[in-house]
Design an enzyme around this catalytic site. Structure first.
Site, PDB file in Angstrom:
ATOM      1  N   GLY A  46      -2.260   1.135   6.730  1.00  0.00           N
ATOM      2  CA  GLY A  46      -3.580   1.330   5.754  1.00  0.00           C
ATOM      3  C   GLY A  46      -4.337   2.683   5.840  1.00  0.00           C
ATOM      4  O   GLY A  46      -4.793   3.047   5.212  1.00  0.00           O
ATOM      5  N   CYS A  47      -3.887   3.569   6.499  1.00  0.00           N
ATOM      6  CA  CYS A  47      -3.837   4.843   6.022  1.00  0.00           C
ATOM      7  C   CYS A  47      -3.835   5.565   4.272  1.00  0.00           C
ATOM      8  O   CYS A  47      -3.942   5.877   4.298  1.00  0.00           O
ATOM      9  CB  CYS A  47      -3.592   6.114   6.943  1.00  0.00           C
ATOM     10  N   THR A  48      -2.001   4.639   4.481  1.00  0.00           N
ATOM     11  CA  THR A  48      -1.753   5.035   2.927  1.00  0.00           C
ATOM     12  C   THR A  48      -2.774   4.424   2.099  1.00  0.00           C
ATOM     13  O   THR A  48      -3.301   5.621   0.843  1.00  0.00           O
ATOM     14  CB  THR A  48      -0.124   4.528   2.450  1.00  0.00           C
ATOM     15  N   ALA A  51      -5.856   6.629   1.846  1.00  0.00           N
ATOM     16  CA  ALA A  51      -5.786   8.139   1.330  1.00  0.00           C
ATOM     17  C   ALA A  51      -5.709   8.452   0.141  1.00  0.00           C
ATOM     18  O   ALA A  51      -5.744   9.274  -0.804  1.00  0.00           O
ATOM     19  CB  ALA A  51      -3.789   9.151   2.161  1.00  0.00           C
TER      20      ALA A  51
END
Length: 156
Positions: A46-48, A51
């Protein structure tokens, strides 16, 4: 837990180390609009996604006068690997002691798989040129967040 920030509040100043080992302060960005977003952990799915979405929109966001800063509790070395692995173009900041997360109320109780846990609350703040909170969004979704934020800012 710190009370949540709302539009008109003064954004808490900070000095954090970026993925290149340099200090970045919010007060050093006065005169620029800042999108400050908090995410749980570098190199997770999710963070990838989030970002990469910010990175892909960075040129148009900068063209509209915004600087984008991503903040996590990861060490600068891990952030550098994240930046390199995913060809990220935005600035990533390390808040290992969570002090800035807590100042922005981006750390606290959340539900994870039906259980209450303490952790990072995926949050985004738009800060104006004078250091005031223009927009505060808590518990945002990783996928589609940048597109929604762009709409909220009138950029799409």
């Amino acid at each position: 837990m710190t009370e949540r920030l709302t539009p008109g509040d003064t954004a808490p100043d900070f000095s954090l180390t970026n993925d290149a080992g340099e200090q970045v302060t919010l007060s050093g960005l006065r005169g620029k609009k800042v999108i400050l977003y908090f995410y749980p952990a570098a190199m997770t799915p999710g963070c990838t996604t989030q970002a990469c979405d910010f990175s892909e929109s960075l040129d148009s966001l900068r063209g509209a006068g915004y600087e984008v800063l991503g903040v996590s509790k990861d060490a600068p070395a891990k952030l550098a690997k994240f930046r390199e692995r995913d060809s990220l173009t935005l600035t990533l900041l390390s808040d290992e002691d969570l002090a800035v997360h807590k100042a922005y109320a981006a750390y606290g109780t959340k539900k994870l798989y039906g259980k209450e846990v303490e952790g990072v609350l995926r949050s985004t703040f738009v800060i104006d040129e004078d250091g005031k909170v223009e927009l505060a969004q808590y518990n945002v979704k990783a996928t589609g967040h940048v597109a929604k934020l762009r709409r909220d800012l009138g950029l799409d």
